[in-house]
Design an enzyme around this catalytic site. Structure first.
Site, PDB file in Angstrom:
ATOM      1  N   GLY A 304     -26.855  19.499 101.566  1.00 17.42           N
ATOM      2  CA  GLY A 304     -27.447  18.609 102.580  1.00 17.42           C
ATOM      3  C   GLY A 304     -26.236  17.458 102.930  1.00 17.42           C
ATOM      4  O   GLY A 304     -25.073  18.151 103.000  1.00 17.42           O
ATOM      5  N   SER A 305     -26.728  16.455 103.461  1.00 16.57           N
ATOM      6  CA  SER A 305     -25.942  15.566 104.235  1.00 16.57           C
ATOM      7  C   SER A 305     -24.986  15.019 103.341  1.00 16.57           C
ATOM      8  O   SER A 305     -23.731  14.457 103.712  1.00 16.57           O
ATOM      9  CB  SER A 305     -26.783  14.288 104.770  1.00 16.57           C
ATOM     10  OG  SER A 305     -27.465  14.788 105.844  1.00 16.57           O
ATOM     11  N   VAL A 306     -24.824  15.294 101.968  1.00 14.39           N
ATOM     12  CA  VAL A 306     -23.830  14.805 101.161  1.00 14.39           C
ATOM     13  C   VAL A 306     -22.464  15.451 101.394  1.00 14.39           C
ATOM     14  O   VAL A 306     -21.322  15.133 101.706  1.00 14.39           O
ATOM     15  CB  VAL A 306     -24.013  14.953  99.611  1.00 14.39           C
ATOM     16  CG1 VAL A 306     -22.726  14.454  98.882  1.00 14.39           C
ATOM     17  CG2 VAL A 306     -25.046  14.205  99.224  1.00 14.39           C
ATOM     18  N   LYS A 308     -21.410  15.940 104.592  1.00 18.18           N
ATOM     19  CA  LYS A 308     -20.761  15.159 105.607  1.00 18.18           C
ATOM     20  C   LYS A 308     -19.602  14.536 105.109  1.00 18.18           C
ATOM     21  O   LYS A 308     -18.600  14.059 106.027  1.00 18.18           O
ATOM     22  CB  LYS A 308     -21.815  14.365 106.324  1.00 18.18           C
ATOM     23  CG  LYS A 308     -23.010  15.196 107.175  1.00 18.18           C
ATOM     24  CD  LYS A 308     -24.049  14.206 107.269  1.00 18.18           C
ATOM     25  CE  LYS A 308     -25.186  14.859 108.120  1.00 18.18           C
ATOM     26  NZ  LYS A 308     -26.444  14.110 108.617  1.00 18.18           N
TER      27      LYS A 308
END
Length: 588
Positions: A304-306, A308
């Site tokens: 997921g967004s980690v 980014k």
């Protein structure tokens, strides 16, 4: 007629005698160590019939924590009694007086015993050093106060340490040139397996008493102490785990009711595992079956967004992070209106703090257009796409791996996906084909905190001989030369801190912790459903204290509903616990 019958019986007798002789040769000469399909060692079995023994130490090497505390076993000072005491007159009153055990209880225990035992087993009575000395001074045959090695009922970091088991075929397969008993314990998972060759026993330490067929004394009432008498073995595997921190971490994970997931805590200074918790736990009744034996902290997960953080690093290096640039965070990554997370127009820093999907999907597409390998390149620079566990040459073993079960991470699995702009956008927010281990994520945070210095993660710092001198050292080692620059690291540090400081940041819950935290949250869609509702992986990865980094921590809860199973409280409790421990240590 009678002569033919007699001759026939003679032939039958000769054949029968020959068969008996062949069987005797099979038992006595040919298959003495592997008799029948069960591979019974007849030599060992015959000795066992004539002896009563109590194993004090099975001879297999020990696992220690970073401070030298035994992890899988413990040594306890116990009272040992032999069954032949029931046949002699012994001073039970004196033993009772020293140990505090009632005379009647002592004698009843001996009467029921069929083999030597530690009094109170499976929870043996622990004696003081003074009690041990006084009991042994009595010189009563069959009564001993000794230090015995017991397996712990609860093993810290059980999946990381691993399991052992007996397997005669595997003993021969692994070690064809070693003379080992078929009952030798072998490591079957975790560090027990990877360090198995070092842990093999040189022999057992035991108390032995010879008996006749009725269990009576064969050579009087002398008990013999048998020991390999090797000053160097068994060895100790000095892990980097801190037992007290590990046990507290396990308690906090269980308090958070994490059924699938766990945490990884690294010492940033030397890139070592201080604690690792994986759930579900190992099933004690049937440890080799079920999901519990899998260490999920070493397995690929949807991040997921980690992820980014990786896109941010690439954007910084490619000058795509202009503070003047605005991103439309009122839209989803596919261009449709964003209803739930409508943040309006945001710059690069605020997009990271609030975890705007549109921003990082757009940046990923721009990076992919410039170079289809860009995302993989930066994931590699941050240590996400290769194994991060310690590996190198050890003795006669080349490329020895401390964590052979560790998965390698990935960004794409096909060239088609690599060259597809929409796939790149989804990958930029840690979805699509992106898979990373929690251990690698923790090491990414440690790398950023160290200013871009990328190092292998150690679970073991050294192997020690029995006398505590060093046999093998596992020094801190670089994890490849290709890493992010100090400037990029500094920029990422500020972004990760802004996630917490920003009033609307996804890490704002950590603003009032005793240590200043920098980190990144993540909520990944898994494509799995229960009762029509999609399951998610929830992450928070970070490091602290911000200005003088000591710890990198990842907490993850896998396959939970979007409305349940957050990890913020677990992460915060870990920070508070470590702060208190450091405070206690500094005041000593």
């Amino acid at each position: 007629m009678w002569k033919r019958r007699a001759f026939g019986w003679l032939i039958i007798c000769i054949i029968g005698f020959a068969l008996l002789l062949i069987r005797l040769m099979q038992i006595q000469l040919i298959e003495t160590e592997a008799f029948s399909k069960h591979n019974i060692n007849l030599l060992e079995e015959s000795v066992q019939q004539r002896t009563q023994e109590l194993v004090i130490d099975n001879g297999r090497g020990n696992f220690l924590d970073r401070n030298g505390v035994m992890l899988t076993h413990k040594k306890v000072s116990v009272l040992v009694l032999f069954p032949f005491l029931k046949k002699i007159d012994w001073n039970a009153n004196k033993v009772s007086e020293i140990s505090g055990i009632p005379v009647k209880t002592l004698k009843n225990a001996v009467e029921r015993a069929k083999k030597p035992f530690a009094y109170g087993n499976p929870k043996p009575l622990e004696l003081t050093s003074s009690q041990m000395e006084r009991i042994n001074q009595l010189n009563i045959p069959g009564v001993f106060a000794i230090e015995k090695k017991f397996e712990r009922s609860e093993v810290p970091a059980e999946q990381l340490i691993g399991l052992t088991g007996e397997n005669p075929k595997e003993v021969k397969r692994r070690y064809p040139n070693k003379e080992l008993s078929e009952k030798t314990l072998l490591g079957v998972s975790g560090l027990e397996e990877s360090f198995d060759e070092f842990l093999l026993p040189d022999g057992k330490s035991k108390l032995v008493y010879h008996v006749d067929g009725s269990g009576g004394p064969l050579f009087g009432i002398n008990v013999k102490y048998v020991d390999p008498a090797n000053p160097f073995y068994p060895v100790n595997i000095r892990t980097t785990i801190d037992k007290s921190i590990q046990q507290r971490a396990e308690d906090l994970v269980d308090q958070s009711q994490i059924k699938k997931g766990g945490l990884v805590l690294l010492d940033i200074k030397n890139s070592s595992i201080l604690a690792m918790v994986s759930r579900p736990s190992i099933n004690k009744k049937d440890p080799y079956s079920g999901a519990g034996i899998t260490n999920r902290m070493l397995k690929q997960q949807i991040i997921g967004s980690v992820f980014k953080t990786v896109v941010a690093a690439a954007a910084i290096d490619h000058n795509l992070d202009s503070p003047m640039r605005q991103f439309d965070c009122s839209k989803k990554i596919n261009g449709k209106p964003e209803v739930q997370y409508n943040y309006g127009m945001l710059d690069f820093t605020n997009s990271f703090a609030r975890s705007c999907n549109q921003t990082f999907g757009e940046l990923a597409k721009e990076l992919q257009k410039d170079d289809p390998l860009s995302l993989e390149e930066y994931a590699g620079k941050l240590g996400l796409t290769g194994g991060v566990g310690w590996q190198g040459d050890v003795y006669h073993t080349s490329n020895f791996k401390q964590l052979p079960d560790e998965d390698s991470g990935r960004v794409f699995v096909s060239d088609e996906a690599r060259k597809d702009a929409n796939m790149a956008a989804m990958s930029g927010i840690g979805q699509n084909e992106v898979r990373v281990t929690p251990l690698a994520v923790a090491n990414m945070m440690a790398t950023i905190a160290r200013g871009g210095k990328k190092e292998m993660v150690r679970a073991v710092s050294k192997i020690e001989y029995k006398n505590r001198t060093t046999m093998v050292d596992f020094p801190v080692q670089s994890l490849g030369a290709d890493s992010i620059s100090p400037y990029t690291s500094m920029r990422l540090q500020k972004l990760l801190r802004e996630v917490v400081l920003n009033p609307n940041g996804t890490g704002r819950w950590f603003q009032n912790l005793p240590y200043e935290v920098a980190g990144k949250s993540g909520t990944a869609e898994t494509g799995k459903y229960i009762d029509g509702k999609e399951l998610h992986n929830k992450w928070f990865a970070g490091y602290f204290p911000y200005k003088n980094p000591k710890y990198a921590l990842v907490a993850v809860n896998l396959d939970v509903l979007d409305t349940e199973g957050g990890v913020n409280l677990l992460f915060a409790d870990m920070v508070k616990m470590l702060y208190e421990k450091d405070k206690e240590k500094s005041s000593e």
